[in-house]
Design a protein around this motif. Structure first.
Motif, mmCIF file in Angstrom:
data_model
loop_
_atom_site.group_PDB
_atom_site.id
_atom_site.type_symbol
_atom_site.label_atom_id
_atom_site.label_comp_id
_atom_site.label_asym_id
_atom_site.label_seq_id
_atom_site.Cartn_x
_atom_site.Cartn_y
_atom_site.Cartn_z
ATOM 1 N N GLY A 80 30.154 -9.871 2.246
ATOM 2 C CA GLY A 80 29.425 -9.221 1.153
ATOM 3 C C GLY A 80 29.439 -10.074 -0.093
ATOM 4 N N SER A 81 29.278 -9.417 -1.220
ATOM 5 C CA SER A 81 29.117 -10.142 -2.484
ATOM 6 C C SER A 81 30.434 -10.769 -2.932
ATOM 7 C CB SER A 81 28.592 -9.200 -3.562
ATOM 8 O OG SER A 81 29.534 -8.182 -3.823
ATOM 9 N N SER A 82 30.299 -11.835 -3.693
ATOM 10 C CA SER A 82 31.461 -12.520 -4.234
ATOM 11 C C SER A 82 32.005 -11.728 -5.415
ATOM 12 C CB SER A 82 31.058 -13.922 -4.704
ATOM 13 O OG SER A 82 32.112 -14.510 -5.427
ATOM 14 N N ARG A 83 33.287 -11.435 -5.374
ATOM 15 C CA ARG A 83 33.930 -10.781 -6.520
ATOM 16 C C ARG A 83 35.421 -11.047 -6.465
ATOM 17 N NH1 ARG A 83 32.132 -4.712 -4.955
ATOM 18 N NH2 ARG A 83 30.172 -5.826 -4.911
ATOM 19 N N GLU A 84 35.915 -11.649 -7.526
ATOM 20 C CA GLU A 84 37.354 -11.895 -7.604
ATOM 21 C C GLU A 84 38.139 -10.598 -7.693
ATOM 22 O OE1 GLU A 84 39.248 -15.693 -9.371
ATOM 23 O OE2 GLU A 84 37.513 -15.195 -10.637
ATOM 24 N N HIS A 85 37.467 -9.532 -8.091
ATOM 25 C CA HIS A 85 38.142 -8.246 -8.176
ATOM 26 C C HIS A 85 38.705 -7.804 -6.819
ATOM 27 C CE1 HIS A 85 35.802 -8.271 -11.857
ATOM 28 N NE2 HIS A 85 36.481 -7.225 -12.303
ATOM 29 N N ALA A 86 38.111 -8.248 -5.719
ATOM 30 C CA ALA A 86 38.588 -7.838 -4.391
ATOM 31 C C ALA A 86 40.011 -8.340 -4.140
ATOM 32 C CB ALA A 86 37.618 -8.285 -3.304
ATOM 33 N N PRO A 87 40.300 -9.650 -4.278
ATOM 34 C CA PRO A 87 41.692 -10.057 -4.113
ATOM 35 C C PRO A 87 42.608 -9.493 -5.200
ATOM 36 C CG PRO A 87 40.312 -11.981 -4.567
ATOM 37 C CD PRO A 87 39.409 -10.821 -4.359
ATOM 38 N N TRP A 88 42.090 -9.333 -6.422
ATOM 39 C CA TRP A 88 42.908 -8.753 -7.483
ATOM 40 C C TRP A 88 43.343 -7.340 -7.084
ATOM 41 C CZ3 TRP A 88 39.480 -9.764 -12.428
ATOM 42 C CH2 TRP A 88 39.457 -11.133 -12.708
#
Length: 194
Positions: A80-88
């Motif tokens: 899906g979309s790139s988002r650093e919030h996912a690993p955060w």
């Protein structure tokens, strides 16, 4: 970022395939650049019922998954979309490693840059881990292996720069800052030569 040298934990399993970044952290929660607090939003639409109570059917809400910091996920995790919030969100939730046979490249890069160990396994190893939830594993980042309960080992590969950053607890900016004197000296040489 804290150094990541060894992770020891029981495993929690989310066997669903194609868990995308919007499932990890829904887009409506991407209004902050603060990492703290995102753990309570991790898997929000899957983890909670409409009234805000825990969804008893969600695998990570099961008592045996509580306190696990190693997640064994179904194929194609983090698509899906790139988002650093996912690993955060995963880190703030308490997940320190994701093991899977296929991890989306952008998610994996974002994870490693933020101190979340994202390990790609071969299909047989992955199937075995999916079928054996709750086992205790030790992940050695320096030596790049996962120690199994029976004494066996699963080898894995990390890109050398990502491994260096994990072991030393630095992100890309921190790495550059460590070399500040060399960068300044180079800039001064270039300026003098111009």
């Amino acid at each position: 970022m804290r150094p990541v040298t060894r992770i020891h934990s029981r495993t929690a399993v989310l066997a669903d395939e194609n868990i995308d970044t919007d499932r990890i952290i829904p887009a409506r929660f991407l209004t902050t650049t603060e990492r703290a607090g995102l753990g309570k939003l991790c898997f929000n639409d899957w983890r909670y019922q409409a009234d805000g109570s825990d969804n008893p059917a969600f695998p990570l809400n099961q008592p045996k998954a509580k306190g696990c910091s190693i997640l064994v996920a179904g194929r194609n995790f983090g698509c899906g979309s790139s988002r650093e919030h996912a690993p955060w969100a995963l880190l703030d939730y308490g997940i320190h490693a994701v093991l899977c046979s296929e991890i989306a490249d952008i998610f994996r890069n974002n994870a490693l840059k933020n101190g979340l160990l994202a390990i790609v396994l071969d299909e047989a190893e992955h199937r075995w881990l999916l079928a054996n939830p709750g086992i205790e594993l030790s992940i050695d980042v320096r030596e790049q292996y996962i120690a199994l309960p029976d004494g066996g080992r699963i080898r894995f590969q990390l890109e050398p720069f990502a491994r260096h950053c994990l072991l030393n607890g630095v992100d890309q900016l921190g790495y550059l800052q460590q070399h500040g004197d060399a960068i300044t000296a180079y800039e001064q040489r270039v300026e003098r030569a111009a």
